[in-house]
Every structure is written in C-alpha cells, then in structure tokens.
Enzyme design. Structure first.
Site, mmCIF file in Angstrom:
data_model
loop_
_atom_site.group_PDB
_atom_site.id
_atom_site.type_symbol
_atom_site.label_atom_id
_atom_site.label_comp_id
_atom_site.label_asym_id
_atom_site.label_seq_id
_atom_site.Cartn_x
_atom_site.Cartn_y
_atom_site.Cartn_z
ATOM 1 N N CYS A 1 3.234 8.174 1.498
ATOM 2 C CA CYS A 1 3.691 7.205 2.493
ATOM 3 C C CYS A 1 3.859 5.877 1.757
ATOM 4 O O CYS A 1 2.913 5.380 1.147
ATOM 5 C CB CYS A 1 2.630 7.105 3.585
ATOM 6 S SG CYS A 1 2.933 5.780 4.753
ATOM 7 N N CYS B 1 5.348 -7.816 7.601
ATOM 8 C CA CYS B 1 6.326 -7.281 8.558
ATOM 9 C C CYS B 1 6.515 -8.320 9.638
ATOM 10 O O CYS B 1 5.582 -9.047 9.977
ATOM 11 C CB CYS B 1 5.779 -5.985 9.169
ATOM 12 S SG CYS B 1 6.930 -5.173 10.305
ATOM 13 N N GLU C 1 0.816 -1.209 0.000
ATOM 14 C CA GLU C 1 0.000 0.000 0.000
ATOM 15 C C GLU C 1 0.848 1.256 0.000
ATOM 16 O O GLU C 1 1.941 1.269 0.547
ATOM 17 C CB GLU C 1 -0.816 0.059 1.302
ATOM 18 C CG GLU C 1 -1.786 -1.058 1.443
ATOM 19 C CD GLU C 1 -2.426 -1.053 2.824
ATOM 20 O OE1 GLU C 1 -2.728 0.037 3.343
ATOM 21 O OE2 GLU C 1 -2.610 -2.144 3.371
ATOM 22 N N ASN D 1 -5.527 4.300 15.260
ATOM 23 C CA ASN D 1 -6.447 4.041 14.170
ATOM 24 C C ASN D 1 -6.973 2.618 14.335
ATOM 25 O O ASN D 1 -6.172 1.684 14.346
ATOM 26 C CB ASN D 1 -5.618 4.126 12.878
ATOM 27 C CG ASN D 1 -6.337 4.893 11.818
ATOM 28 O OD1 ASN D 1 -7.548 4.773 11.652
ATOM 29 N ND2 ASN D 1 -5.574 5.676 11.087
ATOM 30 N N SER E 1 9.414 5.149 16.302
ATOM 31 C CA SER E 1 8.138 4.802 16.924
ATOM 32 C C SER E 1 8.389 4.402 18.365
ATOM 33 O O SER E 1 8.972 3.355 18.625
ATOM 34 C CB SER E 1 7.505 3.630 16.171
ATOM 35 O OG SER E 1 7.215 4.029 14.853
ATOM 36 N N LEU E 2 7.955 5.230 19.280
ATOM 37 C CA LEU E 2 8.227 5.002 20.700
ATOM 38 C C LEU E 2 7.019 4.346 21.382
ATOM 39 O O LEU E 2 7.132 3.266 21.949
ATOM 40 C CB LEU E 2 8.540 6.349 21.348
ATOM 41 C CG LEU E 2 9.631 6.418 22.384
ATOM 42 C CD1 LEU E 2 10.878 5.679 21.978
ATOM 43 C CD2 LEU E 2 9.937 7.877 22.694
ATOM 44 N N HIS E 3 5.911 5.046 21.338
ATOM 45 C CA HIS E 3 4.601 4.511 21.756
ATOM 46 C C HIS E 3 4.452 4.136 23.227
ATOM 47 O O HIS E 3 3.423 3.577 23.610
ATOM 48 C CB HIS E 3 4.201 3.292 20.910
ATOM 49 C CG HIS E 3 4.216 3.543 19.429
ATOM 50 N ND1 HIS E 3 3.977 4.767 18.875
ATOM 51 C CD2 HIS E 3 4.442 2.703 18.375
ATOM 52 C CE1 HIS E 3 4.049 4.676 17.560
ATOM 53 N NE2 HIS E 3 4.344 3.450 17.232
ATOM 54 N N CYS F 1 -0.715 -2.979 15.269
ATOM 55 C CA CYS F 1 -0.508 -2.699 13.848
ATOM 56 C C CYS F 1 -1.066 -3.810 12.961
ATOM 57 O O CYS F 1 -0.908 -4.992 13.253
ATOM 58 C CB CYS F 1 0.985 -2.519 13.582
ATOM 59 S SG CYS F 1 1.373 -2.071 11.893
ATOM 60 N N SER G 1 10.875 5.998 9.011
ATOM 61 C CA SER G 1 10.386 5.671 10.349
ATOM 62 C C SER G 1 10.775 4.245 10.741
ATOM 63 O O SER G 1 10.584 3.309 9.975
ATOM 64 C CB SER G 1 8.856 5.806 10.345
ATOM 65 O OG SER G 1 8.329 5.415 11.585
ATOM 66 N N CYS H 1 -2.138 1.779 8.721
ATOM 67 C CA CYS H 1 -1.171 0.923 8.036
ATOM 68 C C CYS H 1 -1.670 -0.494 7.828
ATOM 69 O O CYS H 1 -2.120 -1.145 8.750
ATOM 70 C CB CYS H 1 0.083 0.799 8.889
ATOM 71 S SG CYS H 1 0.632 2.346 9.504
ATOM 72 N N CYS I 1 4.224 -5.625 16.203
ATOM 73 C CA CYS I 1 3.655 -4.629 17.123
ATOM 74 C C CYS I 1 2.168 -4.938 17.352
ATOM 75 O O CYS I 1 1.430 -5.242 16.409
ATOM 76 C CB CYS I 1 3.813 -3.218 16.574
ATOM 77 S SG CYS I 1 5.534 -2.736 16.372
ATOM 78 N N GLY J 1 5.770 -2.555 6.605
ATOM 79 C CA GLY J 1 7.144 -3.040 6.719
ATOM 80 C C GLY J 1 8.007 -2.207 7.639
ATOM 81 O O GLY J 1 7.659 -1.096 8.019
ATOM 82 N N GLU J 2 9.127 -2.797 8.027
ATOM 83 C CA GLU J 2 10.112 -2.094 8.855
ATOM 84 C C GLU J 2 11.301 -1.764 7.947
ATOM 85 O O GLU J 2 12.047 -2.671 7.542
ATOM 86 C CB GLU J 2 10.530 -2.990 10.036
ATOM 87 C CG GLU J 2 11.760 -2.548 10.792
ATOM 88 C CD GLU J 2 11.762 -1.076 11.216
ATOM 89 O OE1 GLU J 2 10.742 -0.561 11.679
ATOM 90 O OE2 GLU J 2 12.818 -0.432 11.056
HETATM 91 N N1 SAH Z 1 7.977 -0.046 10.874
HETATM 92 C C1 SAH Z 1 8.098 1.380 10.925
HETATM 93 C C2 SAH Z 1 7.310 2.118 9.873
HETATM 94 C C3 SAH Z 1 5.913 1.659 9.571
HETATM 95 S S1 SAH Z 1 4.616 2.054 10.702
HETATM 96 C C4 SAH Z 1 7.785 1.893 12.299
HETATM 97 O O1 SAH Z 1 7.382 1.114 13.126
HETATM 98 O O2 SAH Z 1 7.998 3.070 12.557
HETATM 99 C C5 SAH Z 1 4.423 3.797 10.665
HETATM 100 C C6 SAH Z 1 3.811 4.352 11.955
HETATM 101 O O3 SAH Z 1 2.418 4.009 12.059
HETATM 102 C C7 SAH Z 1 4.480 3.788 13.183
HETATM 103 O O4 SAH Z 1 4.698 4.784 14.129
HETATM 104 C C8 SAH Z 1 3.456 2.773 13.641
HETATM 105 O O5 SAH Z 1 3.637 2.451 14.972
HETATM 106 C C9 SAH Z 1 2.162 3.514 13.353
HETATM 107 N N2 SAH Z 1 0.966 2.659 13.385
HETATM 108 C C10 SAH Z 1 0.863 1.343 13.173
HETATM 109 N N3 SAH Z 1 -0.393 0.904 13.370
HETATM 110 C C11 SAH Z 1 -1.111 1.985 13.723
HETATM 111 C C12 SAH Z 1 -2.479 2.182 14.080
HETATM 112 N N4 SAH Z 1 -3.357 1.180 14.086
HETATM 113 N N5 SAH Z 1 -2.878 3.440 14.396
HETATM 114 C C13 SAH Z 1 -1.998 4.461 14.384
HETATM 115 N N6 SAH Z 1 -0.702 4.335 14.053
HETATM 116 C C14 SAH Z 1 -0.258 3.116 13.744
#
Ligand code: SAH
Length: 343
Positions: free
Chosen positions: A103, A110, A90, A288, A212-214, A117, A189, A331, A114, A157-158
């Site tokens: 994007c 992947c 995508e 999301n 991506s810290l979260h 995701c 990212s 994503c 996470c 993907g990462e």
């Molecule tokens: N693998 C990389 C890049 C892809 S994800 C990474 O982890 O950074 C891009 C961003 O979208 C990341 O910050 C990821 O954590 C976030 N993301 C993934 N699923 C999501 C969701 N359901 N809602 C909001 N952000 C999300």
C-alpha cells in the site's frame, strides 16, 4: 536537477541522447533505476564520464527508510520513508495467500479532510513525484528480497489530486522494460473526485478502481467527507456506473463501519438500494482508531449483519481482515506520530 526516475522510457532516451550519448545507454539507465539501485555509481556498465555527468545533472529520486515496523501477529511490515526534502510518507506491505501487496502513498499529507482519517492532519504538504511513488515499491522489494506482487494506492494522500504523477507512475511500473507489473495487479483508491473517474476509466481500463463511499446517503457522507459537498453522492454514483460501462470491470466500494454512525442494518438496506445495478464488490472496513478522533469501530456482530443485508440484496460484500493492528495500522498514523514527536 532532472527527476530521472519519474521519466518515461522515451523521455529518458531523449534526455540521454541530448547529452550526446548513445541511445542504448538509456536502456541501461532505465533498467538500473527500476531495479532499485540507489546511486549512479552502482550503474556499473555505464562509462565513468556518464556516471559523473548524471551525478551533477540528474536526481535518482531515492527515498530513505526511516523506520520499519514488523507485526508479530501477521508479518505486516510498515515503512516510514523520508523524502529528499525531509517529508515523511508511509507504505505498508501485507501478506496474503495470493502474494504480497504493498500500500503506497501519493502525497505528503492530504487536503480532502475526511473526518475519520489521520492523513489529513496538517493538510497537504506536497505531491509526490512519479519517481517517489515508484521508489516505495522498489525500496520494499529490495528490503524483502523479492518482487512485490500487487500495489494498492491507498496510503497517504488522494491519488486523483495528483493525477499526472499517478498516471506516470502507473505507466512506469507497468513498463515491461522496468518493473513489468500487470495492470490487474494495481488498484487505485479515490475519495470520489468525480471528473477523474471517467479519465481513469479511459486511461487505465484494466486497473482496478476502489471508491471510498463510507456512507449510505448524502447526509452522512457530507458529515464524514467534505469532498461530498463538491461532488455529491448521486454524481459520484453516476460516475461509478459510467466507469463500469466503459471498462466492463467491477468497481470496489470501500465502506468503513463506524459504530452508531453508518453501521445499522437499516443503513445497509439503504446502501443496497442506492448501489442497485452497479457491478461492484463492497469491502467493509473495520474503523481503525485514530488519536484525537472520537469514532469507534463497529462491533463484529454489527459488521456481519451489515454484510448479510448486502449479500441478501445480491451484492458481493466482505469484511476486510485487519492486518498490522499492533503496528499503527491505519493510514497516516505513523507519519502523524513522527511529526508530533518532532514538534
Ligand atoms: N484518498 C484515497 C486513498 C487513501 S485512504 C481514498 O480516500 O480512497 C485508503 C482507505 O482507507 C480509504 O477508504 C479511507 O477512507 C480508509 N481509511 C482512512 N482512515 C481510516 C481509518 N481510521 N480506519 C479505517 N480506514 C480508514
């Protein structure tokens, strides 16, 4: 078949010359490829014999548009692309005041796992080539009839799990003989593959890095992101500090706000404490919704309070505007839905 769109200018020259052709033919082929032509027949200034030779020996790494969804709310365009082996990836095109941003994806699937995701459902299928990553930008530019201004590598993907192809892609899209995108217009990212953070700082000191810290701490990050068990929070933050030292650039931290999990003011203060002294921008992302995941987005009020605590502590923090919420915004959603309907 030689993957010709993934080749650097110099590699392409070598390839063309090795076929007994004049060096300047490489320039022509490179320019056509990076203009986004879809077949060798369209490379009109090449002799017919060379076009035929390329057809039998070289793969132009063209991706096919499976579907395009256009948001009625904000014009966001979401593309589902089919790769030559049938895999789907995508891309999303978003419009901002300062130009449009695409994007893009770097892997089909992947393996980072996470918890929030959609991209990791079904695991990693395969890495994309540099040419396939680039072709997402070319295909979308062709579709909208104008250049894409910025690229964020935040799709499926990462990127650091496919580092060599990512590196080739960034060099290709920056090449002034091709798409000629400035370093500053590119953001990558990562979920925190620590060893690559320093490499990236050294390879691309002018490209923006988002991490991506979260989570405000080790414990919550372990729950949300399995990568944290390999590269823990403090190692990650040390790498981020080193990144800033090497590049002199601000780092972007992404932080998804999940209700009741990581969105309290106390956790905001804890995060501020952990990030002290790192030159950064904190991007707060409303979660999301993803099918089959039980998380909920933080309330608007909670998000604002979280942001205000960070600001009071001297951080630059913003809540990301939601775009394309009516077209499978998050994503991996489109791709996973497509896979489901095929099963
Ligand atoms: N693998 C990389 C890049 C892809 S994800 C990474 O982890 O950074 C891009 C961003 O979208 C990341 O910050 C990821 O954590 C976030 N993301 C993934 N699923 C999501 C969701 N359901 N809602 C909001 N952000 C999300």
């Amino acid at each position: 078949m030689k993957k010709i769109k993934s080749m650097s200018y110099e590699e392409l020259e070598e390839y063309i010359v090795s076929h007994g052709e004049k060096r300047f033919r490489a320039k022509q082929v490179f320019e056509w490829l990076h203009k986004g032509v879809r077949s060798f027949d369209e490379m009109r200034n090449l002799p017919a014999a060379l076009r035929e030779k390329l057809k039998t020996d070289a793969d132009p790494e063209v991706i096919e548009t499976e579907t395009v969804q256009i948001s009625k709310k904000d014009g966001t365009r979401k593309y589902l692309f089919r790769l030559s082996d049938g895999q789907m990836v995508e891309s999303v095109l978003m419009k901002y005041e300062y130009g449009n941003t695409i994007c893009i994806s770097t892997q089909a699937g992947c393996r980072m796992g996470c918890a929030f995701c959609a991209s990791c459902k079904g695991g990693l299928i395969r890495n994309l080539t540099a040419g396939e990553i680039l072709d997402q930008v070319l295909a979308v530019s062709a579709d909208i009839g104008r250049r894409v201004d910025n690229v964020v590598v935040m799709g499926v993907g990462e990127p650091f799990d496919n580092y060599e192809e990512l590196k080739s892609f960034i060099r290709l899209i920056h090449d002034s003989r091709g798409f000629n995108m400035s370093w500053r217009s590119i953001t990558v990212s990562t979920c925190g593959l620590v060893p690559y953070i320093k490499r990236f700082a050294e390879d691309f000191p002018q490209v923006t890095l988002a991490v991506s810290l979260h989570a405000p701490n080790e414990k919550i990050r372990n729950e949300l992101m399995p990568v944290n068990r390999k590269y823990d929070y403090s190692k990650l933050l040390s790498a981020c500090r080193e990144y800033v030292r090497i590049t002199n650039k601000r780092i972007t931290f992404e932080y998804i706000l999940i209700e009741g999990k990581n969105d309290s003011v106390k956790q905001a203060a804890e995060l501020a404490e952990r990030l002290k002294g790192i030159l950064c921008h904190i991007n707060l992302i409303p979660f999301n919704g993803v099918e089959g995941k039980s998380f909920a987005a933080a309330k608007r009020r909670a998000a604002e309070e979280f942001r205000d605590v960070l600001k009071k502590n001297g951080f630059e923090a913003t809540i990301r505007r939601e775009l394309g919420s009516d077209i499978d915004g998050a994503c991996g959603q489109l791709r996973s839905r497509k896979n489901q309907s095929q099963n």
